[in-house]
Scaffold this motif. Structure first.
Motif, PDB file in Angstrom:
ATOM      1  N   GLY A  59       0.698  -1.152  -0.036  1.00  0.00           N
ATOM      2  CA  GLY A  59      -0.059  -0.081  -0.024  1.00  0.00           C
ATOM      3  C   GLY A  59       0.706   1.404   0.020  1.00  0.00           C
ATOM      4  O   GLY A  59       0.257   2.259  -0.129  1.00  0.00           O
ATOM      5  N   GLY A  60       2.100   1.089   0.329  1.00  0.00           N
ATOM      6  CA  GLY A  60       2.997   2.396   0.185  1.00  0.00           C
ATOM      7  C   GLY A  60       4.106   2.216  -0.657  1.00  0.00           C
ATOM      8  O   GLY A  60       4.236   1.500  -1.748  1.00  0.00           O
ATOM      9  N   ALA A  61       5.076   3.311  -0.611  1.00  0.00           N
ATOM     10  CA  ALA A  61       6.059   3.231  -1.458  1.00  0.00           C
ATOM     11  C   ALA A  61       6.855   2.133  -1.160  1.00  0.00           C
ATOM     12  O   ALA A  61       6.959   1.559  -0.161  1.00  0.00           O
ATOM     13  CB  ALA A  61       6.960   4.681  -1.218  1.00  0.00           C
ATOM     14  N   VAL A  62       7.679   1.777  -2.460  1.00  0.00           N
ATOM     15  CA  VAL A  62       8.474   0.517  -2.132  1.00  0.00           C
ATOM     16  C   VAL A  62       9.968   1.185  -2.699  1.00  0.00           C
ATOM     17  O   VAL A  62      10.299   1.761  -3.678  1.00  0.00           O
ATOM     18  CB  VAL A  62       8.216  -0.736  -3.048  1.00  0.00           C
ATOM     19  CG1 VAL A  62       9.360  -1.904  -2.977  1.00  0.00           C
ATOM     20  CG2 VAL A  62       6.828  -0.914  -2.709  1.00  0.00           C
ATOM     21  N   SER A  63      11.049   0.772  -1.795  1.00  0.00           N
ATOM     22  CA  SER A  63      12.568   1.032  -2.270  1.00  0.00           C
ATOM     23  C   SER A  63      13.090  -0.276  -2.258  1.00  0.00           C
ATOM     24  O   SER A  63      13.439  -1.014  -1.269  1.00  0.00           O
ATOM     25  CB  SER A  63      13.108   2.104  -1.401  1.00  0.00           C
ATOM     26  OG  SER A  63      14.369   2.625  -1.599  1.00  0.00           O
ATOM     27  N   ILE A  64      14.042  -0.489  -3.234  1.00  0.00           N
ATOM     28  CA  ILE A  64      14.845  -1.669  -3.266  1.00  0.00           C
ATOM     29  C   ILE A  64      16.052  -1.337  -3.597  1.00  0.00           C
ATOM     30  O   ILE A  64      16.430  -0.594  -4.602  1.00  0.00           O
ATOM     31  CB  ILE A  64      14.357  -2.551  -4.424  1.00  0.00           C
ATOM     32  CG1 ILE A  64      12.869  -3.139  -4.156  1.00  0.00           C
ATOM     33  CG2 ILE A  64      15.156  -3.909  -4.700  1.00  0.00           C
ATOM     34  CD1 ILE A  64      12.094  -3.856  -5.516  1.00  0.00           C
ATOM     35  N   ALA A  65      17.004  -1.819  -2.663  1.00  0.00           N
ATOM     36  CA  ALA A  65      18.478  -1.306  -2.819  1.00  0.00           C
ATOM     37  C   ALA A  65      19.211  -2.109  -3.724  1.00  0.00           C
ATOM     38  O   ALA A  65      20.182  -1.715  -4.254  1.00  0.00           O
ATOM     39  CB  ALA A  65      19.061  -1.404  -1.282  1.00  0.00           C
ATOM     40  N   GLY A  66      18.751  -3.256  -4.052  1.00  0.00           N
ATOM     41  CA  GLY A  66      19.570  -4.081  -4.986  1.00  0.00           C
ATOM     42  C   GLY A  66      18.840  -4.347  -6.225  1.00  0.00           C
ATOM     43  O   GLY A  66      18.001  -3.667  -6.670  1.00  0.00           O
ATOM     44  N   ALA A  67      19.229  -5.207  -7.069  1.00  0.00           N
ATOM     45  CA  ALA A  67      18.433  -5.730  -8.442  1.00  0.00           C
ATOM     46  C   ALA A  67      17.290  -6.259  -8.002  1.00  0.00           C
ATOM     47  O   ALA A  67      16.906  -6.723  -7.240  1.00  0.00           O
ATOM     48  CB  ALA A  67      19.642  -6.571  -9.106  1.00  0.00           C
ATOM     49  N   LEU A  68      16.014  -5.947  -8.976  1.00  0.00           N
ATOM     50  CA  LEU A  68      15.063  -6.452  -9.146  1.00  0.00           C
ATOM     51  C   LEU A  68      14.923  -7.292 -10.386  1.00  0.00           C
ATOM     52  O   LEU A  68      15.164  -6.832 -11.530  1.00  0.00           O
ATOM     53  CB  LEU A  68      14.278  -5.177  -9.344  1.00  0.00           C
ATOM     54  CG  LEU A  68      12.564  -5.727  -9.518  1.00  0.00           C
ATOM     55  CD1 LEU A  68      12.256  -6.569  -8.396  1.00  0.00           C
ATOM     56  CD2 LEU A  68      11.840  -4.409  -9.890  1.00  0.00           C
ATOM     57  N   SER A  69      14.355  -8.494 -10.130  1.00  0.00           N
ATOM     58  CA  SER A  69      14.400  -9.416 -11.146  1.00  0.00           C
ATOM     59  C   SER A  69      12.870  -9.773 -11.291  1.00  0.00           C
ATOM     60  O   SER A  69      12.309 -10.399 -10.319  1.00  0.00           O
ATOM     61  CB  SER A  69      14.991 -10.676 -11.112  1.00  0.00           C
ATOM     62  OG  SER A  69      14.968 -11.565 -11.987  1.00  0.00           O
ATOM     63  N   VAL A  70      12.238  -9.590 -12.370  1.00  0.00           N
ATOM     64  CA  VAL A  70      10.658  -9.843 -12.401  1.00  0.00           C
ATOM     65  C   VAL A  70      10.646 -11.102 -13.511  1.00  0.00           C
ATOM     66  O   VAL A  70      10.948 -10.962 -14.677  1.00  0.00           O
ATOM     67  CB  VAL A  70       9.788  -8.855 -13.059  1.00  0.00           C
ATOM     68  CG1 VAL A  70       8.343  -9.179 -13.128  1.00  0.00           C
ATOM     69  CG2 VAL A  70       9.853  -7.831 -11.854  1.00  0.00           C
ATOM     70  N   GLY A  71       9.896 -12.222 -12.878  1.00  0.00           N
ATOM     71  CA  GLY A  71       9.987 -13.508 -14.001  1.00  0.00           C
ATOM     72  C   GLY A  71       8.869 -13.472 -14.720  1.00  0.00           C
ATOM     73  O   GLY A  71       8.856 -14.325 -15.819  1.00  0.00           O
ATOM     74  N   GLY A  72       7.773 -12.556 -14.739  1.00  0.00           N
ATOM     75  CA  GLY A  72       6.552 -12.626 -15.476  1.00  0.00           C
ATOM     76  C   GLY A  72       6.554 -11.268 -16.058  1.00  0.00           C
ATOM     77  O   GLY A  72       7.337 -10.341 -15.863  1.00  0.00           O
ATOM     78  N   ALA A  73       5.294 -11.110 -16.380  1.00  0.00           N
ATOM     79  CA  ALA A  73       4.808  -9.693 -17.099  1.00  0.00           C
ATOM     80  C   ALA A  73       4.783  -8.751 -15.999  1.00  0.00           C
ATOM     81  O   ALA A  73       4.581  -9.010 -14.734  1.00  0.00           O
ATOM     82  CB  ALA A  73       3.526  -9.597 -17.641  1.00  0.00           C
ATOM     83  N   ALA A  74       5.150  -7.472 -16.144  1.00  0.00           N
ATOM     84  CA  ALA A  74       4.935  -6.275 -15.206  1.00  0.00           C
ATOM     85  C   ALA A  74       4.186  -5.343 -15.682  1.00  0.00           C
ATOM     86  O   ALA A  74       4.252  -4.870 -16.708  1.00  0.00           O
ATOM     87  CB  ALA A  74       6.395  -5.718 -14.866  1.00  0.00           C
ATOM     88  N   ASN A  75       3.122  -4.965 -14.782  1.00  0.00           N
ATOM     89  CA  ASN A  75       1.934  -3.936 -15.346  1.00  0.00           C
ATOM     90  C   ASN A  75       2.247  -2.720 -14.401  1.00  0.00           C
ATOM     91  O   ASN A  75       2.298  -2.928 -12.963  1.00  0.00           O
ATOM     92  CB  ASN A  75       0.694  -4.644 -15.223  1.00  0.00           C
ATOM     93  CG  ASN A  75       0.426  -5.586 -16.180  1.00  0.00           C
ATOM     94  OD1 ASN A  75       0.759  -5.574 -17.367  1.00  0.00           O
ATOM     95  ND2 ASN A  75      -0.158  -6.591 -15.795  1.00  0.00           N
TER      96      ASN A  75
END
Length: 170
Positions: A41-57
């Protein structure tokens, strides 16, 4: 209902068979695996790499800071605005109209399959070959020598300002 006050440490795996509600901050030191849909429900901060295995919308604006590599096809259904230089290393196919607002330099041979309309002065810095009929609606000034290989027909008055040499008689 169980109520625990203070820090609790579990040495082994803990299973919950129902919802878990954490009202404060959570720090997970190891990996996190989620088996179902996740809603944040809020902001997301990712300090490392992000890998998405499927579609991203993305339902709103996406801002990317830094270089971006798109390794497959890219389809844009709306207007695309690019604020800097654009370099295309392969062939380009433009299906609609093309409007260029500045100077255009074309480094190779150019073929135009349809009519060409030029609204301003035109400088041709080399040879011009016209395969069909050429019509000039205004005056024509030729600065160098002229040679007519076929017949010459003049429908109006001809004024010649220099010597006339003919290979044959009138």
């Amino acid at each position: 209902n169980a109520y625990v006050s203070g820090t609790s440490q579990f040495v082994s795996k803990v299973d919950f068979d129902d919802d878990v509600c954490v009202s404060g901050n959570s720090i997970l030191v190891g990996n996190l695996a989620v088996g179902g849909t996740t809603t944040i429900g809020g902001a997301v901060s990712i300090a490392g790499a992000l890998s998405v295995g499927g579609a991203a919308n993305f339902a709103s604006t996406v801002t990317i800071v830094g270089a971006t590599n798109l390794l497959g096809s890219v389809a844009v259904s709306g207007k695309a605005e690019l604020g800097g230089d654009v370099c295309v290393s392969g062939n380009s196919i433009l299906v609609g109209n093309l409007t260029v607002g500045g100077t255009t330099t074309i480094g190779g041979a150019t073929s135009i399959a349809g009519a060409l309309s030029v609204g301003g002065a035109t400088n041709l810095l080399s040879t011009l070959t016209v395969a069909g009929k050429a019509e000039f609606d205004g005056d024509v000034c030729v600065s160098g020598n002229s040679r007519v290989v076929g017949n010459l027909t003049v429908d109006g008055t001809a004024t010649i300002g220099g010597t006339v040499t003919m290979a044959d008689s009138l």
